[in-house]
Each structure stands twice: as C-alpha cells, then as structure tokens.
Design a protein around this motif. Structure first.
Motif, PDB file in Angstrom:
ATOM      1  N   ARG A 184      19.886  54.186  18.353  1.00  0.00           N
ATOM      2  CA  ARG A 184      20.804  54.545  19.435  1.00  0.00           C
ATOM      3  C   ARG A 184      21.333  55.975  19.287  1.00  0.00           C
ATOM      4  O   ARG A 184      21.776  56.575  20.239  1.00  0.00           O
ATOM      5  CB  ARG A 184      21.966  53.564  19.475  1.00  0.00           C
ATOM      6  CG  ARG A 184      21.531  52.168  19.837  1.00  0.00           C
ATOM      7  CD  ARG A 184      22.691  51.193  19.754  1.00  0.00           C
ATOM      8  NE  ARG A 184      22.247  49.828  19.802  1.00  0.00           N
ATOM      9  CZ  ARG A 184      22.014  49.149  20.919  1.00  0.00           C
ATOM     10  NH1 ARG A 184      22.166  49.728  22.069  1.00  0.00           N
ATOM     11  NH2 ARG A 184      21.619  47.899  20.874  1.00  0.00           N
ATOM     12  N   ARG A 185      21.285  56.513  18.064  1.00  0.00           N
ATOM     13  CA  ARG A 185      21.816  57.848  17.794  1.00  0.00           C
ATOM     14  C   ARG A 185      20.832  58.947  18.151  1.00  0.00           C
ATOM     15  O   ARG A 185      21.228  60.034  18.534  1.00  0.00           O
ATOM     16  CB  ARG A 185      22.190  57.953  16.306  1.00  0.00           C
ATOM     17  CG  ARG A 185      22.912  59.213  15.935  1.00  0.00           C
ATOM     18  CD  ARG A 185      23.195  59.255  14.448  1.00  0.00           C
ATOM     19  NE  ARG A 185      24.042  60.284  13.962  1.00  0.00           N
ATOM     20  CZ  ARG A 185      23.893  61.587  14.131  1.00  0.00           C
ATOM     21  NH1 ARG A 185      22.924  62.040  14.851  1.00  0.00           N
ATOM     22  NH2 ARG A 185      24.724  62.453  13.598  1.00  0.00           N
ATOM     23  N   SER A 186      19.535  58.698  17.992  1.00  0.00           N
ATOM     24  CA  SER A 186      18.539  59.740  18.195  1.00  0.00           C
ATOM     25  C   SER A 186      17.312  59.194  18.908  1.00  0.00           C
ATOM     26  O   SER A 186      16.842  58.102  18.582  1.00  0.00           O
ATOM     27  CB  SER A 186      18.125  60.338  16.851  1.00  0.00           C
ATOM     28  OG  SER A 186      17.079  61.258  17.021  1.00  0.00           O
ATOM     29  N   ARG A 193      13.933  58.929  13.568  1.00  0.00           N
ATOM     30  CA  ARG A 193      13.912  57.478  13.369  1.00  0.00           C
ATOM     31  C   ARG A 193      13.013  57.096  12.194  1.00  0.00           C
ATOM     32  O   ARG A 193      13.340  56.213  11.401  1.00  0.00           O
ATOM     33  CB  ARG A 193      13.434  56.776  14.629  1.00  0.00           C
ATOM     34  CG  ARG A 193      14.405  56.859  15.779  1.00  0.00           C
ATOM     35  CD  ARG A 193      13.824  56.248  17.022  1.00  0.00           C
ATOM     36  NE  ARG A 193      14.769  56.251  18.128  1.00  0.00           N
ATOM     37  CZ  ARG A 193      14.533  55.691  19.303  1.00  0.00           C
ATOM     38  NH1 ARG A 193      13.373  55.093  19.529  1.00  0.00           N
ATOM     39  NH2 ARG A 193      15.446  55.737  20.249  1.00  0.00           N
ATOM     40  N   PHE A 197      21.474  51.242  14.636  1.00  0.00           N
ATOM     41  CA  PHE A 197      22.454  52.302  14.874  1.00  0.00           C
ATOM     42  C   PHE A 197      21.741  53.644  15.032  1.00  0.00           C
ATOM     43  O   PHE A 197      22.066  54.438  15.911  1.00  0.00           O
ATOM     44  CB  PHE A 197      23.455  52.356  13.716  1.00  0.00           C
ATOM     45  CG  PHE A 197      24.386  53.525  13.773  1.00  0.00           C
ATOM     46  CD1 PHE A 197      25.427  53.553  14.677  1.00  0.00           C
ATOM     47  CD2 PHE A 197      24.194  54.617  12.937  1.00  0.00           C
ATOM     48  CE1 PHE A 197      26.294  54.639  14.737  1.00  0.00           C
ATOM     49  CE2 PHE A 197      25.037  55.703  12.982  1.00  0.00           C
ATOM     50  CZ  PHE A 197      26.093  55.725  13.896  1.00  0.00           C
ATOM     51  N   THR A 198      20.738  53.885  14.204  1.00  0.00           N
ATOM     52  CA  THR A 198      19.987  55.140  14.248  1.00  0.00           C
ATOM     53  C   THR A 198      19.190  55.268  15.536  1.00  0.00           C
ATOM     54  O   THR A 198      19.126  56.342  16.133  1.00  0.00           O
ATOM     55  CB  THR A 198      19.020  55.226  13.051  1.00  0.00           C
ATOM     56  OG1 THR A 198      19.778  55.103  11.870  1.00  0.00           O
ATOM     57  CG2 THR A 198      18.269  56.523  13.045  1.00  0.00           C
ATOM     58  N   ARG A 231      22.808  65.295  10.182  1.00  0.00           N
ATOM     59  CA  ARG A 231      21.935  66.235  10.892  1.00  0.00           C
ATOM     60  C   ARG A 231      20.582  66.251  10.196  1.00  0.00           C
ATOM     61  O   ARG A 231      20.490  66.222   8.974  1.00  0.00           O
ATOM     62  CB  ARG A 231      22.550  67.630  10.900  1.00  0.00           C
ATOM     63  CG  ARG A 231      23.781  67.701  11.782  1.00  0.00           C
ATOM     64  CD  ARG A 231      24.224  69.155  11.967  1.00  0.00           C
ATOM     65  NE  ARG A 231      25.502  69.176  12.654  1.00  0.00           N
ATOM     66  CZ  ARG A 231      26.657  69.493  12.076  1.00  0.00           C
ATOM     67  NH1 ARG A 231      26.686  69.863  10.810  1.00  0.00           N
ATOM     68  NH2 ARG A 231      27.765  69.474  12.771  1.00  0.00           N
TER      69      ARG A 231
END
Length: 177
Positions: A63-65, A71, A60-61, A122
């Motif tokens: 794909r988020r950043s 990461r 999930f991470t 954030r």
C-alpha cells in the motif's frame, strides 16, 4: 467501489493469506501421520505470529509503494528476517538453538530495521541499510565458522538475501530519481 475499498477481491491477496494459513496448519496435518512432528500450542502461536507479521508488513508495503522493485526489496528483507528467526528458533544457525552466538543474527535484523527507520524507509537509504546488514550477516557467519563450519557457511549465505534486497531497493531508488 475501488479495488482498494474491496481488499478481499484481490486474488493475489487471498492466495497469499491462504498460503500463510496453510503453512501454519501444515505441522498440524503432519502430526496426524508421524510422531517426529510434535508442536505445542505455543509453537502454533509463534508460527502464526511470525508468518502473520510478515504478511501484514508486506501488505503495508504494497500500500506504501507501487514500485515492484521496492516491493521486491521488502519481500527479500522480510524473507531474510523470517528465515533467520525461524532457523534460529528451530535448530540455530551456529550450533544449536541454545547457542548465544545466534543472537548476532537477530542483531542483523535489528540493524536492518534501525537503518530503515533512520532513512524513513526511502529506497536509497534502505539500499544502504540492507547492504550494511548483508556485510554484518557475512561477518557473523564467517566468525561463526570457528565453532560450526557448516552453520557458518549456511548463515553466511543469508547475506545473499540481504544483498538481493539492497539491490532491489537500489533499483527502486534509481526509478524514483
């Protein structure tokens, strides 16, 4: 078709999930050669859920950043959380796995997660939240030295993983600015 549309074409992803599967199945192989490893089906379910959960959260991470620092921060935080749960379940960080004091370390995970949610994941907020988790981990480990010196030192060392995560998120926040 883009690479995101073909998720199983990513060699790193295949390797990661292959390693996860291997970790879950390793005790099954060990059980064939020694009586010292004696897992029940509940142990395998717990291991699969824990390892799979860590893998899913990391995916999930990813794909988020796109930030490698972000990461890496997530990977370090997940490693600290995974190891805390695993060690507490297997032998306990302070004393045995039945020692209620070990719930303090699960509280550190809740603290890190709560701080991350409050800051909406954030990087700058997560750096602070995970630095606070590192301090809480260190305090918990130092306080635990009264009853188990070795366990207290060991669990205090986990603060370094939380600090690594905080530093990586700080780096990611600097990149964003």
């Amino acid at each position: 078709m883009s690479k995101l549309a073909q998720p199983w074409t990513n060699k790193w992803r295949i390797a990661g999930w292959g390693i996860a599967l291997g970790l879950v199945l390793l005790p099954l192989a060990a059980m064939q050669f020694t009586r010292e490893v004696n897992w029940t089906s509940a142990d395998f379910v717990f291991a699969a859920a824990l390892i799979g959960g860590v893998g899913a959260l990391y995916e999930f991470t990813v794909r988020r950043s796109a930030s490698w620092a972000y990461r890496g921060g997530v990977a370090a935080a997940l490693a600290a959380s995974f190891l805390t749960i695993w060690v507490n379940g297997a032998v306990g960080m302070i004393g045995s796995e039945d020692n209620p004091y070990n719930l303090v370390f699960l509280g550190v995970i809740v603290l890190a997660l709560s701080g991350s949610v409050v800051t909406r994941f954030r990087a700058s907020g997560m750096a602070l939240a995970l630095a606070v988790a590192a301090v809480a981990q260190a305090i918990g480990g130092l306080a635990g030295m009264n009853s188990d010196l070795r366990g207290g030192l060991f669990s205090t060392g986990f603060a370094l993983i939380w600090l690594l995560s905080a530093a990586l998120f700080h780096n990611a926040a600097q990149q964003e600015a």
